[in-house]
Design an enzyme around this catalytic site. Sequence first.
Site, PDB file in Angstrom:
ATOM      1  N   HIS A  79      -2.473  -1.226   0.644  1.00 30.07           N
ATOM      2  CA  HIS A  79      -2.641  -0.351   1.824  1.00 30.07           C
ATOM      3  C   HIS A  79      -1.310   0.257   2.226  1.00 30.07           C
ATOM      4  O   HIS A  79      -0.263  -0.379   2.128  1.00 30.07           O
ATOM      5  CB  HIS A  79      -3.284  -1.098   2.996  1.00 30.07           C
ATOM      6  CG  HIS A  79      -2.399  -2.116   3.671  1.00 30.07           C
ATOM      7  ND1 HIS A  79      -2.589  -3.469   3.541  1.00 30.07           N
ATOM      8  CD2 HIS A  79      -1.323  -1.965   4.481  1.00 30.07           C
ATOM      9  CE1 HIS A  79      -1.675  -4.104   4.250  1.00 30.07           C
ATOM     10  NE2 HIS A  79      -0.884  -3.216   4.831  1.00 30.07           N
ATOM     11  N   ASP A 113       2.716   3.000  12.481  1.00 28.73           N
ATOM     12  CA  ASP A 113       1.643   2.243  13.114  1.00 28.73           C
ATOM     13  C   ASP A 113       2.163   1.363  14.243  1.00 28.73           C
ATOM     14  O   ASP A 113       3.369   1.207  14.435  1.00 28.73           O
ATOM     15  CB  ASP A 113       0.902   1.385  12.079  1.00 28.73           C
ATOM     16  CG  ASP A 113       1.853   0.770  11.046  1.00 28.73           C
ATOM     17  OD1 ASP A 113       2.983   0.407  11.424  1.00 28.73           O
ATOM     18  OD2 ASP A 113       1.473   0.651   9.872  1.00 28.73           O
ATOM     19  N   ASP A 136      -2.494  -5.594  -0.981  1.00 30.46           N
ATOM     20  CA  ASP A 136      -3.783  -4.982  -1.344  1.00 30.46           C
ATOM     21  C   ASP A 136      -3.672  -3.462  -1.464  1.00 30.46           C
ATOM     22  O   ASP A 136      -4.679  -2.757  -1.514  1.00 30.46           O
ATOM     23  CB  ASP A 136      -4.870  -5.356  -0.328  1.00 30.46           C
ATOM     24  CG  ASP A 136      -4.578  -4.872   1.090  1.00 30.46           C
ATOM     25  OD1 ASP A 136      -3.508  -4.244   1.288  1.00 30.46           O
ATOM     26  OD2 ASP A 136      -5.401  -5.119   1.991  1.00 30.46           O
ATOM     27  N   GLU A 157      -6.374   0.331   5.392  1.00 34.37           N
ATOM     28  CA  GLU A 157      -6.863  -0.793   4.607  1.00 34.37           C
ATOM     29  C   GLU A 157      -7.793  -0.321   3.483  1.00 34.37           C
ATOM     30  O   GLU A 157      -8.229   0.838   3.474  1.00 34.37           O
ATOM     31  CB  GLU A 157      -7.606  -1.766   5.532  1.00 34.37           C
ATOM     32  CG  GLU A 157      -6.781  -2.295   6.694  1.00 34.37           C
ATOM     33  CD  GLU A 157      -5.765  -3.362   6.298  1.00 34.37           C
ATOM     34  OE1 GLU A 157      -5.234  -3.309   5.173  1.00 34.37           O
ATOM     35  OE2 GLU A 157      -5.487  -4.249   7.126  1.00 34.37           O
TER      36      GLU A 157
END
Length: 276
Positions: free
Chosen positions: A143, A72, A141, A148
Amino acid sequence: MRLVILDNYDLASEWAAKYICNRIIQFKPGQDRYFTLGLPTGSTPLGCYKKLIEYHKNGDLSFKYVKTFNMDEYVGLPRNHPESYHSYMWNNFFKHIDIDPNNAHILDGNAADLQAECDAFEKKIKDAGGIDLFVGGIGPDGHIAFNEPGSSLVSRTRLKTLAMDTILANAKYFDGDLSKVPTMALTVGVGTVMDAREVMILITGAHKAFALYKAIEEGVSHMWTVSAFQQHPRTIFVCDEDATLELRVKTVKYFKGLMHVHNKLVDPLFSMKEGI
């Protein structure tokens, strides 16, 4: 699926680096046969990168015939900004090894046409023959890359809006100032990573423990995108003790009981000086 549990962060980083080293050397890369490696950023892989640099400087490992694809990049952050993932990769890894800069692929978050940039990235991966080993990290979380919670589990490289949890977690890299943290990023999709022939996910620290629990003991869910890799035929989760705090005792005991098998993957550590 394998879960490799080491005592601490340093040992987990070393195990992961040894695994990458052995996979590259066993592949026997050459001028017409490149090993293709997917790479993450963030704090978790830094220890692994340091060990890989050490193996390279010792003459045990070369990246001359390795192509890399990063997961990314932030949108709108100048390429030379100290917190861009271009800067991160060059400062923490690429400039210390012998990789050809033309073989190190990172998404351009300043491209005029961001979707075209994403499509071109997917084509570059395909043209390279696909990813042999995709290394990833996760957020608290769950991801993977910037996929996400709620991301499609068959998603491809695309533009994503970052969740507030991710923005808060990344604020430490921007002097704690939320207004400086990018709110959008280009990211490979879950499906992009799932297409890799092998996936290794690094998970360390107590703050990642609930995410590891969701990845290992719960079902597949788009709200915890890392859980998708339960369905990949060759996934290795590498973690430290702190990351196992939310797992059942019997789960930890089961996987620790397999460490004698897992350690055969990294011991002996191969060297390009001697071949294998």
